[in-house]
Design a protein around this motif. Structure first.
Motif, PDB file in Angstrom:
ATOM      1  N   ARG A 225       5.541  62.393  40.040  1.00  0.00           N
ATOM      2  CA  ARG A 225       6.972  62.266  39.814  1.00  0.00           C
ATOM      3  C   ARG A 225       7.254  60.860  39.299  1.00  0.00           C
ATOM      4  O   ARG A 225       6.497  59.932  39.568  1.00  0.00           O
ATOM      5  CB  ARG A 225       7.766  62.597  41.059  1.00  0.00           C
ATOM      6  N   LEU A 226       8.363  60.732  38.585  1.00  0.00           N
ATOM      7  CA  LEU A 226       8.688  59.456  37.960  1.00  0.00           C
ATOM      8  C   LEU A 226       9.338  58.501  38.952  1.00  0.00           C
ATOM      9  O   LEU A 226      10.135  58.910  39.792  1.00  0.00           O
ATOM     10  CB  LEU A 226       9.625  59.688  36.775  1.00  0.00           C
TER      11      LEU A 226
ATOM     12  N   PRO B  38      12.974  55.999  43.304  1.00  0.00           N
ATOM     13  CA  PRO B  38      12.763  57.330  42.729  1.00  0.00           C
ATOM     14  C   PRO B  38      13.640  57.489  41.482  1.00  0.00           C
ATOM     15  O   PRO B  38      14.858  57.289  41.547  1.00  0.00           O
ATOM     16  CB  PRO B  38      13.195  58.281  43.842  1.00  0.00           C
ATOM     17  N   ALA B  39      13.055  57.815  40.348  1.00  0.00           N
ATOM     18  CA  ALA B  39      13.817  57.909  39.097  1.00  0.00           C
ATOM     19  C   ALA B  39      14.888  58.995  39.177  1.00  0.00           C
ATOM     20  O   ALA B  39      15.928  58.886  38.530  1.00  0.00           O
ATOM     21  CB  ALA B  39      12.880  58.170  37.923  1.00  0.00           C
TER      22      ALA B  39
ATOM     23  N   GLY C 263       8.016  54.101  51.825  1.00  0.00           N
ATOM     24  CA  GLY C 263       6.566  54.166  51.905  1.00  0.00           C
ATOM     25  C   GLY C 263       5.930  53.476  50.721  1.00  0.00           C
ATOM     26  O   GLY C 263       6.604  52.969  49.830  1.00  0.00           O
ATOM     27  N   LEU C 264       4.628  53.486  50.725  1.00  0.00           N
ATOM     28  CA  LEU C 264       3.841  52.886  49.649  1.00  0.00           C
ATOM     29  C   LEU C 264       3.373  54.011  48.735  1.00  0.00           C
ATOM     30  O   LEU C 264       2.805  54.993  49.200  1.00  0.00           O
ATOM     31  CB  LEU C 264       2.644  52.143  50.242  1.00  0.00           C
ATOM     32  N   VAL C 265       3.620  53.874  47.451  1.00  0.00           N
ATOM     33  CA  VAL C 265       3.241  54.919  46.501  1.00  0.00           C
ATOM     34  C   VAL C 265       2.273  54.328  45.481  1.00  0.00           C
ATOM     35  O   VAL C 265       2.447  53.199  45.025  1.00  0.00           O
ATOM     36  CB  VAL C 265       4.490  55.541  45.832  1.00  0.00           C
TER      37      VAL C 265
ATOM     38  N   ALA D 257       4.409  58.380  39.681  1.00  0.00           N
ATOM     39  CA  ALA D 257       3.837  58.187  41.009  1.00  0.00           C
ATOM     40  C   ALA D 257       2.638  59.118  41.084  1.00  0.00           C
ATOM     41  O   ALA D 257       2.707  60.258  40.647  1.00  0.00           O
ATOM     42  CB  ALA D 257       4.859  58.527  42.081  1.00  0.00           C
ATOM     43  N   LEU D 258       1.540  58.632  41.612  1.00  0.00           N
ATOM     44  CA  LEU D 258       0.310  59.414  41.624  1.00  0.00           C
ATOM     45  C   LEU D 258       0.090  60.140  42.952  1.00  0.00           C
ATOM     46  O   LEU D 258      -1.018  60.554  43.251  1.00  0.00           O
ATOM     47  CB  LEU D 258      -0.884  58.505  41.314  1.00  0.00           C
TER      48      LEU D 258
END
Length: 148
Positions: free
Chosen positions: A3-4, A18-19, A120-122, A99-100
């Protein structure tokens, strides 16, 4: 799950929003002060015939004011929260990346302001980023803690 995310710099730290929560990225040209507003509310600004409450992200995180006064070309991320529009003042809008994976718990202490807004950590193509909650930035510091 990809997700972007929008990568921004706040207080010298590279973080992400979060885009999907972002309506637009703008420059704030004029800022109207709001008497008796919370310290993290920089003022009001107009964008396409609507009023935006402008949030100083540095102050919302307890980092103090930015190096320059808000307004006059300051970069901001526009979000809508519970039907109200806000402009989140950031140092720099950097990039939109994938985001991976899903956010994971942050493995270290961040400090009170960052911990309050952290989702959180992305992992991303530019490395690990702290994913932050725009609504928590808008709410600012706990006013009870300030009064104590």
């Amino acid at each position: 799950m990809n997700r972007l995310i929008l990568v921004v710099i706040i207080g010298g730290s590279r973080v992400a929003l979060p885009a999907a929560a972002v309506e637009s990225v703008v420059e704030i040209d004029a800022l109207i002060p709001v008497p008796r507003a919370a310290p993290h509310v920089a003022g009001l600004s107009a964008l396409r015939s609507r009023v935006l409450t402008v949030i100083d992200c540095r102050r919302a995180l307890g980092l103090g004011a930015g190096q320059t006064s808000p307004g006059a070309g300051s970069e901001a991320v526009v979000v809508e929260i519970e039907g109200h529009h806000y402009a989140l003042l950031v140092d720099v809008v950097d990039d939109v990346v994938d985001a991976l994976g899903d956010p994971e718990p942050v493995p270290l202490a961040l400090g009170e302001g960052w911990e309050r807004v952290a989702l959180g950590l992305v992992q991303s193509e530019v490395g690990p980023l702290l994913l932050i909650d725009a609504a928590a930035l808008v709410n600012g510091a706990d006013l009870r803690a300030i009064a104590a």
